[in-house]
Design a protein around this motif. Sequence first.
Motif, PDB file in Angstrom:
ATOM      1  N   MET A   1       0.838  -1.180   0.000  1.00  0.00           N
ATOM      2  CA  MET A   1       0.000   0.000   0.000  1.00  0.00           C
ATOM      3  C   MET A   1       0.884   1.243   0.000  1.00  0.00           C
ATOM      4  N   THR A   2       0.523   2.216  -0.815  1.00  0.00           N
ATOM      5  CA  THR A   2       1.316   3.443  -0.881  1.00  0.00           C
ATOM      6  C   THR A   2       0.994   4.336   0.298  1.00  0.00           C
ATOM      7  N   ARG A   3       1.948   5.169   0.625  1.00  0.00           N
ATOM      8  CA  ARG A   3       1.789   6.072   1.765  1.00  0.00           C
ATOM      9  C   ARG A   3       0.746   7.143   1.436  1.00  0.00           C
ATOM     10  N   PHE A   4      -0.142   7.393   2.387  1.00  0.00           N
ATOM     11  CA  PHE A   4      -1.206   8.377   2.189  1.00  0.00           C
ATOM     12  C   PHE A   4      -0.632   9.776   2.381  1.00  0.00           C
ATOM     13  N   ARG A   5      -0.952  10.675   1.474  1.00  0.00           N
ATOM     14  CA  ARG A   5      -0.491  12.067   1.560  1.00  0.00           C
ATOM     15  C   ARG A   5      -1.596  12.931   2.157  1.00  0.00           C
ATOM     16  N   TRP A   6      -1.252  13.644   3.217  1.00  0.00           N
ATOM     17  CA  TRP A   6      -2.227  14.506   3.880  1.00  0.00           C
ATOM     18  C   TRP A   6      -2.228  15.878   3.224  1.00  0.00           C
ATOM     19  N   THR A   7      -3.183  16.101   2.351  1.00  0.00           N
ATOM     20  CA  THR A   7      -3.339  17.403   1.706  1.00  0.00           C
ATOM     21  C   THR A   7      -4.236  18.282   2.573  1.00  0.00           C
ATOM     22  N   ASP A   8      -4.338  19.540   2.190  1.00  0.00           N
ATOM     23  CA  ASP A   8      -5.222  20.454   2.929  1.00  0.00           C
ATOM     24  C   ASP A   8      -6.671  19.984   2.849  1.00  0.00           C
ATOM     25  N   GLU A   9      -7.061  19.434   1.678  1.00  0.00           N
ATOM     26  CA  GLU A   9      -8.431  18.941   1.529  1.00  0.00           C
ATOM     27  C   GLU A   9      -8.678  17.731   2.429  1.00  0.00           C
ATOM     28  N   ALA A  10      -7.666  16.851   2.533  1.00  0.00           N
ATOM     29  CA  ALA A  10      -7.813  15.671   3.383  1.00  0.00           C
ATOM     30  C   ALA A  10      -7.924  16.077   4.855  1.00  0.00           C
ATOM     31  N   LEU A  11      -7.119  17.070   5.259  1.00  0.00           N
ATOM     32  CA  LEU A  11      -7.200  17.553   6.652  1.00  0.00           C
ATOM     33  C   LEU A  11      -8.555  18.203   6.926  1.00  0.00           C
ATOM     34  N   ALA A  12      -9.068  18.960   5.955  1.00  0.00           N
ATOM     35  CA  ALA A  12     -10.383  19.579   6.129  1.00  0.00           C
ATOM     36  C   ALA A  12     -11.467  18.512   6.235  1.00  0.00           C
ATOM     37  N   SER A  13     -11.345  17.461   5.416  1.00  0.00           N
ATOM     38  CA  SER A  13     -12.308  16.366   5.478  1.00  0.00           C
ATOM     39  C   SER A  13     -12.207  15.634   6.810  1.00  0.00           C
ATOM     40  N   LEU A  14     -10.968  15.443   7.303  1.00  0.00           N
ATOM     41  CA  LEU A  14     -10.762  14.803   8.600  1.00  0.00           C
ATOM     42  C   LEU A  14     -11.447  15.598   9.707  1.00  0.00           C
ATOM     43  N   ARG A  15     -11.228  16.909   9.701  1.00  0.00           N
ATOM     44  CA  ARG A  15     -11.837  17.755  10.743  1.00  0.00           C
ATOM     45  C   ARG A  15     -13.357  17.722  10.644  1.00  0.00           C
ATOM     46  N   ARG A  16     -13.888  17.830   9.429  1.00  0.00           N
ATOM     47  CA  ARG A  16     -15.339  17.817   9.241  1.00  0.00           C
ATOM     48  C   ARG A  16     -15.946  16.501   9.724  1.00  0.00           C
ATOM     49  N   ASP A  17     -15.324  15.385   9.349  1.00  0.00           N
ATOM     50  CA  ASP A  17     -15.847  14.080   9.740  1.00  0.00           C
ATOM     51  C   ASP A  17     -15.760  13.870  11.251  1.00  0.00           C
ATOM     52  N   MET A  18     -14.681  14.366  11.872  1.00  0.00           N
ATOM     53  CA  MET A  18     -14.571  14.232  13.330  1.00  0.00           C
ATOM     54  C   MET A  18     -15.644  15.068  14.027  1.00  0.00           C
ATOM     55  N   ASN A  19     -15.914  16.259  13.482  1.00  0.00           N
ATOM     56  CA  ASN A  19     -16.960  17.094  14.073  1.00  0.00           C
ATOM     57  C   ASN A  19     -18.340  16.473  13.910  1.00  0.00           C
ATOM     58  N   LEU A  20     -18.507  15.662  12.873  1.00  0.00           N
ATOM     59  CA  LEU A  20     -19.776  14.962  12.666  1.00  0.00           C
ATOM     60  C   LEU A  20     -19.924  13.766  13.591  1.00  0.00           C
ATOM     61  N   GLY A  21     -18.813  13.387  14.257  1.00  0.00           N
ATOM     62  CA  GLY A  21     -18.871  12.280  15.194  1.00  0.00           C
ATOM     63  C   GLY A  21     -18.650  10.920  14.559  1.00  0.00           C
ATOM     64  N   LEU A  22     -18.053  10.890  13.367  1.00  0.00           N
ATOM     65  CA  LEU A  22     -17.776   9.611  12.727  1.00  0.00           C
ATOM     66  C   LEU A  22     -16.627   8.915  13.449  1.00  0.00           C
ATOM     67  N   SER A  23     -16.622   7.596  13.394  1.00  0.00           N
ATOM     68  CA  SER A  23     -15.542   6.837  14.021  1.00  0.00           C
ATOM     69  C   SER A  23     -14.294   6.926  13.151  1.00  0.00           C
TER      70      SER A  23
END
Length: 159
Positions: A1-23
Amino acid sequence: MTRFRWTDEALASLRRDMNLGLSYAEIAANLGCTVNAVRVRSYKAGFSSRGRSAMLTAERNKGKPRPAALRRRLAAKARERWADPAFRDRVLPIILETNRKPARCRKISLAQDRLRGAAIPPEIAADYRFLLNNKGLPAREALAVLGLLPPSTTASKGA
């Protein structure tokens, strides 16, 4: 598996999903990376809190009855705690002290009266509790039955 790159969009999605309470697993599936990558990145970015999994579990279980085995285990722990004289000596004075604070109790009572829309005289407080707990009436209807609110305030707006 290739290493995942954390882009600004990925970080924004991470924050949004965490605020939504997703696991973490759900967030990882959305982003296409591993669960551990989400955990580490959220920790490094300061998005996670120590009680996150407990909070999510509690939110999902809200309103659901606890399993009988858990109730028995918690009751046994409580009995064990209260059997310890050191625990009783430490906790009982705190409980008794909080019961001796009439000013605080009065403030709480006034706040409840404001929320209810009417004050409940002590002589009919037992009737009010009976209507709420045993008859299942909403607070406003119970107040109207006892004559503390005019009946027109309990009429539904759709009728």
